[in-house]
Design a protein around this motif. Sequence first.
Motif, PDB file in Angstrom:
ATOM      1  N   MET A   1       4.269   3.046  13.990  1.00  6.97           N
ATOM      2  CA  MET A   1       4.579   3.082  12.975  1.00  6.97           C
ATOM      3  C   MET A   1       6.255   3.689  12.037  1.00  6.97           C
ATOM      4  O   MET A   1       6.784   4.106  12.806  1.00  6.97           O
ATOM      5  CB  MET A   1       4.325   5.170  12.753  1.00  6.97           C
TER       6      MET A   1
ATOM      7  N   SER B   1      -3.185   3.332  15.188  1.00 13.43           N
ATOM      8  CA  SER B   1      -4.104   3.466  12.882  1.00 13.43           C
ATOM      9  C   SER B   1      -3.162   2.437  12.249  1.00 13.43           C
ATOM     10  O   SER B   1      -3.688   2.160  10.998  1.00 13.43           O
ATOM     11  CB  SER B   1      -3.637   4.929  12.482  1.00 13.43           C
ATOM     12  N   THR B   2      -1.853   1.538  12.468  1.00 14.12           N
ATOM     13  CA  THR B   2      -1.667   1.089  11.521  1.00 14.12           C
ATOM     14  C   THR B   2      -2.320  -0.486  10.989  1.00 14.12           C
ATOM     15  O   THR B   2      -1.915   0.035   9.463  1.00 14.12           O
ATOM     16  CB  THR B   2       0.084   0.492  12.210  1.00 14.12           C
TER      17      THR B   2
ATOM     18  N   GLU C   1      -1.168   7.125  16.485  1.00 11.57           N
ATOM     19  CA  GLU C   1      -1.021   6.715  15.252  1.00 11.57           C
ATOM     20  C   GLU C   1      -0.031   5.405  14.985  1.00 11.57           C
ATOM     21  O   GLU C   1      -0.315   4.449  14.364  1.00 11.57           O
ATOM     22  CB  GLU C   1       0.669   7.466  14.987  1.00 11.57           C
TER      23      GLU C   1
ATOM     24  N   LYS D   1       3.918   5.505   6.833  1.00 13.45           N
ATOM     25  CA  LYS D   1       4.334   6.815   6.650  1.00 13.45           C
ATOM     26  C   LYS D   1       4.677   7.470   5.555  1.00 13.45           C
ATOM     27  O   LYS D   1       3.467   8.511   4.862  1.00 13.45           O
ATOM     28  CB  LYS D   1       5.456   7.818   7.083  1.00 13.45           C
TER      29      LYS D   1
ATOM     30  N   ARG E   1       0.930   6.178   3.674  1.00 11.29           N
ATOM     31  CA  ARG E   1       0.020   7.364   3.907  1.00 11.29           C
ATOM     32  C   ARG E   1      -0.272   8.239   3.043  1.00 11.29           C
ATOM     33  O   ARG E   1      -1.191   9.405   2.826  1.00 11.29           O
ATOM     34  CB  ARG E   1      -0.113   7.519   5.657  1.00 11.29           C
TER      35      ARG E   1
ATOM     36  N   ASP F   1       1.345   9.096  20.142  1.00 13.22           N
ATOM     37  CA  ASP F   1       2.092   8.534  19.346  1.00 13.22           C
ATOM     38  C   ASP F   1       1.417   7.043  19.508  1.00 13.22           C
ATOM     39  O   ASP F   1       1.479   6.417  18.196  1.00 13.22           O
ATOM     40  CB  ASP F   1       2.954   8.637  19.912  1.00 13.22           C
TER      41      ASP F   1
END
Length: 345
Positions: free
Chosen positions: A264, A240-241, A237, A269, A272, A234
């Motif tokens: 996220m 990575s935003t 993630e 999402k 992505r 988590d």
Amino acid sequence: MPNYKNINYSVLELAVVGQDIPHTEVFENSVELANLAESLGYKRFWLAEHHNMVSIASSATTVLMSHIASKTSTIRIGSGGIMLPNHSPLIVAEQFGTLGSLYPGRIDMGLGRAPGTDQVTAHAIRSDRMNSVFKFPHEIDEIQRYFKNENKNTKVRATVAEGIEIPMYVLGSSTDSAHVAAEKGLPYVFASHFAPSQLFQAMEIYYKEFQPSEYLDKPYSIAGINVVAADDFDEAEKISTSSLKMMLGVMTGNLDYLQKPQEMSPELKELRENPAFERMLKYSFVGDKQTVKEKTEGFLKQTGVDEVIVASHIYHQEDRLRSFRIFSEIMEEINQPVEANIKLP
């Protein structure tokens, strides 16, 4: 299945500029990352050439290479790459010849033919660059000639380059450069971290057409991946935003500084999972150590490359350093079976 080939791993640095982070701090962060990479067994630390992008500060590539080389001891410092149509081959030879004398045995020259920017800016850099694009293979030959001792007998010399050994690498994001690297017997680096679609076709061309040279007796391939690794999935993630929003800006032409990470969201999402994003980020590995390890192992088995070079667009420096630490652990584990060869019957 055990791995019988030791895979080198390296860093591709763009000196990414985060929101509210001054350039002085960006460059300090690059040095800190280079020192960490050196201590963790990364093979090289390469800097990309980009222009007119607020989020990237590696535009004066050779200047930054020299600065980072002066702050490190053993890791190879290189260009990933110098966009040759932007430059005179003579100047490139003089700059890298100088670097080679300042930091003997530690400098790599990666050469590409893309502009590293938009077309308007490319024209501002060098108005006749399109002529140079078509002469890319010949300009590689020209640079190589400047480094030879025999060039002392010619009218145009790069005197600081003569006799200096600087390994040259051909960079590419399509099949065109694969033919060039193979024909010239040079190592080949593919930009699969942002242009993955022709990776396998390009590698097939490179290996099939490779001609041994005075520089290389057998093919040597490097491929790029993006990595965002954290201690739990988590968190990775969330981190990575920042890169997701950066990629959106690249694709829409709305370039901005690297943004701070956020949780996220369903919207991110969905973004992505957009087909265009999925294609571009095919080799972006996000997750905890085990997740990134599985994806990296799969990539290495599929491609058979000799080396992987990692880009990580992460806002907070501590998160970025942690990601590279985790990835070095992953590569040590992947390479571990190599040591078992001596025990095989």
